[in-house]
Design a protein around this motif. Structure first.
Motif, PDB file in Angstrom:
ATOM      1  N   GLU A   1      20.297  -7.949  10.450  1.00 46.66           N
ATOM      2  CA  GLU A   1      20.701  -7.065  11.547  1.00 46.66           C
ATOM      3  C   GLU A   1      19.730  -5.904  11.706  1.00 46.66           C
ATOM      4  O   GLU A   1      19.925  -5.045  12.573  1.00 46.66           O
ATOM      5  N   ASN A   2      18.687  -5.878  10.886  1.00 47.48           N
ATOM      6  CA  ASN A   2      17.650  -4.856  11.009  1.00 47.48           C
ATOM      7  C   ASN A   2      16.777  -5.218  12.219  1.00 47.48           C
ATOM      8  O   ASN A   2      15.993  -6.168  12.162  1.00 47.48           O
ATOM      9  N   SER A   3      16.924  -4.496  13.295  1.00 42.55           N
ATOM     10  CA  SER A   3      16.255  -4.868  14.545  1.00 42.55           C
ATOM     11  C   SER A   3      14.739  -4.812  14.450  1.00 42.55           C
ATOM     12  O   SER A   3      14.042  -5.629  15.058  1.00 42.55           O
ATOM     13  N   ASP A   4      14.203  -3.852  13.686  1.00 45.19           N
ATOM     14  CA  ASP A   4      12.752  -3.751  13.542  1.00 45.19           C
ATOM     15  C   ASP A   4      12.181  -4.989  12.861  1.00 45.19           C
ATOM     16  O   ASP A   4      11.191  -5.571  13.325  1.00 45.19           O
TER      17      ASP A   4
ATOM     18  N   VAL B   1      14.882 -20.643  -6.490  1.00 44.95           N
ATOM     19  CA  VAL B   1      15.504 -19.739  -7.472  1.00 44.95           C
ATOM     20  C   VAL B   1      15.851 -18.380  -6.888  1.00 44.95           C
ATOM     21  O   VAL B   1      16.561 -17.588  -7.527  1.00 44.95           O
ATOM     22  N   ALA B   2      15.348 -18.062  -5.682  1.00 44.83           N
ATOM     23  CA  ALA B   2      15.542 -16.723  -5.125  1.00 44.83           C
ATOM     24  C   ALA B   2      15.860 -16.791  -3.644  1.00 44.83           C
ATOM     25  O   ALA B   2      15.446 -17.718  -2.937  1.00 44.83           O
ATOM     26  N   ARG B   3      16.590 -15.777  -3.176  1.00 41.34           N
ATOM     27  CA  ARG B   3      16.954 -15.660  -1.770  1.00 41.34           C
ATOM     28  C   ARG B   3      16.534 -14.281  -1.255  1.00 41.34           C
ATOM     29  O   ARG B   3      16.655 -13.287  -1.968  1.00 41.34           O
ATOM     30  N   THR B   4      16.073 -14.233  -0.022  1.00 44.33           N
ATOM     31  CA  THR B   4      15.696 -12.955   0.569  1.00 44.33           C
ATOM     32  C   THR B   4      16.944 -12.124   0.879  1.00 44.33           C
ATOM     33  O   THR B   4      18.041 -12.654   1.052  1.00 44.33           O
ATOM     34  N   ASP B   5      16.744 -10.814   0.931  1.00 42.54           N
ATOM     35  CA  ASP B   5      17.822  -9.853   1.118  1.00 42.54           C
ATOM     36  C   ASP B   5      18.092  -9.656   2.613  1.00 42.54           C
ATOM     37  O   ASP B   5      17.180  -9.261   3.351  1.00 42.54           O
ATOM     38  N   PRO B   6      19.302  -9.912   3.096  1.00 42.95           N
ATOM     39  CA  PRO B   6      19.586  -9.729   4.531  1.00 42.95           C
ATOM     40  C   PRO B   6      19.479  -8.282   5.005  1.00 42.95           C
ATOM     41  O   PRO B   6      19.569  -8.028   6.205  1.00 42.95           O
ATOM     42  N   THR B   7      19.244  -7.345   4.071  1.00 38.30           N
ATOM     43  CA  THR B   7      19.015  -5.958   4.489  1.00 38.30           C
ATOM     44  C   THR B   7      17.874  -5.894   5.498  1.00 38.30           C
ATOM     45  O   THR B   7      17.940  -5.161   6.487  1.00 38.30           O
ATOM     46  N   ASP B   8      16.808  -6.663   5.244  1.00 35.93           N
ATOM     47  CA  ASP B   8      15.733  -6.764   6.239  1.00 35.93           C
ATOM     48  C   ASP B   8      15.300  -8.211   6.480  1.00 35.93           C
ATOM     49  O   ASP B   8      14.451  -8.471   7.326  1.00 35.93           O
ATOM     50  N   GLY B   9      15.863  -9.143   5.711  1.00 39.73           N
ATOM     51  CA  GLY B   9      15.597 -10.557   5.916  1.00 39.73           C
ATOM     52  C   GLY B   9      14.338 -11.080   5.270  1.00 39.73           C
ATOM     53  O   GLY B   9      14.088 -12.296   5.297  1.00 39.73           O
ATOM     54  N   VAL B  10      13.537 -10.208   4.664  1.00 42.59           N
ATOM     55  CA  VAL B  10      12.217 -10.600   4.165  1.00 42.59           C
ATOM     56  C   VAL B  10      12.060 -10.348   2.665  1.00 42.59           C
ATOM     57  O   VAL B  10      11.510 -11.191   1.941  1.00 42.59           O
ATOM     58  N   HIS B  11      12.549  -9.202   2.212  1.00 37.37           N
ATOM     59  CA  HIS B  11      12.276  -8.795   0.835  1.00 37.37           C
ATOM     60  C   HIS B  11      13.366  -9.235  -0.139  1.00 37.37           C
ATOM     61  O   HIS B  11      14.317  -9.905   0.258  1.00 37.37           O
TER      62      HIS B  11
END
Length: 212
Positions: A140-143, A179-189
Motif C-alpha cells: 500500500e506504499n504508493s511511492d 526461504v524469505a518473503r518481502t515485507d509488504p511495508t514497501d513490497g521490496v525489502h
C-alpha cells in the motif's frame, strides 16, 4: 581461511523498510552467513541501495551500475574464493529496464566479468553463486508501488531465469524466495527475520561450493 564477496543491493546492505534505516549488523544476511561459517571464511558485504546488474540509474547520487563497480571490488578484495551475487530487483523498475529478461542478461554478464577479470596477481577465478532475490509483493506504499510498477509479476520470473544462467555458466544457484518473503511495508525489502533466513539458507550451498 576462505574469502567470500557478497555483491548486492539494499537487500545485502540491510535496508529496514519499517524503521527507514538499516538492520542491526548481526541481522543482515552476510553477517549471519559469516557467523554460521565460523572461522572458516571471511564474508565481505558489498551492498548498495538501488544497485542494478548492468543498468544506469541517473536519479541516484551514487553509481548504481553493478557492471561498472564490480571490477574495482574484485581487485580490492582479491584474492577471492567465492562471489555471491544477489541483484535484479532494481532492474525491474520501469525507468531502469522493467523486465526480468534484462536482469537475466545482466546477471550473465556479471558472472562472465568475475570469470574473466584481470586480477592483481595470478590466481584462479573465484567461484560464483547466483542468488535470485525474493519476489516483490503487493504494497500500500504508493511511492514504492509506482517505482516498481509491474515488478510483482516480473520478479517471479527471476528465479527461473537465474537458474538458466547458473546452468549455462556452471555456477551454483540459490532461490532466496524459497526461504524469505518481502515485507509488504514497501513490497521490496526484508524484515529482520527474513534477511536472517537468507543467510541461514546459504550456508549448506556455500560449504559445498568451497569444500568446507
Amino acid at each position: 581461511m576462505k574469502t567470500i564477496l557478497c555483491y548486492g543491493d539494499s537487500l545485502t546492505w540491510g535496508y529496514d523498510a519499517r524503521r527507514l534505516g538499516r538492520h542491526a549488523y548481526e541481522d543482515r544476511w552476510p553477517s549471519v552467513l559469516q557467523a554460521r561459517l565460523g572461522g572458516e571464511a571471511l564474508v565481505i558485504a558489498e551492498g548498495l541501495n538501488g544497485r542494478t546488474t548492468i543498468f544506469d540509474d541517473y536519479a541516484s547520487g551514487a553509481d548504481r551500475n553493478g557492471a561498472r563497480t564490480l571490477p574495482t571490488l574484485l581487485s580490492t578484495h582479491a584474492p577471492l574464493d567465492l562471489v555471491i551475487i544477489m541483484l535484479g530487483t532494481n532492474d525491474l523498475k520501469p525507468g531502469i529496464c522493467g523486465r526480468a529478461h534484462g536482469a537475466k542478461q545482466g546477471m550473465e554478464r556479471l558472472v562472465r566479468m568475475v570469470r574473466g577479470h584481470d586480477y592483481p596477481f595470478p590466481q584462479p577465478a573465484p567461484k560464483v553463486l547466483i542468488v535470485a532475490p525474493p519476489p516483490v509483493c503487493e504494497t500500500e506504499n504508493s511511492d514504492f508501488a509506482s517505482m516498481f510498477e509491474g515488478a510483482v509479476e516480473e520478479s517471479r520470473k527471476l528465479a527461473g531465469y537465474y537458474r538458466q544462467v547458473a546452468e549455462t555458466c556452471g555456477c551454483r544457484f540459490f532461490d532466496a524466495g524459497q526461504v524469505a518473503r518481502t515485507d509488504p511495508t514497501d513490497g521490496v525489502h526484508l524484515d529482520a527475520v527474513n534477511t536472517r533466513a537468507i543467510g541461514e539458507g546459504l550456508v549448506a550451498g556455500v560449504r559445498a561450493t568451497l569444500g568446507l
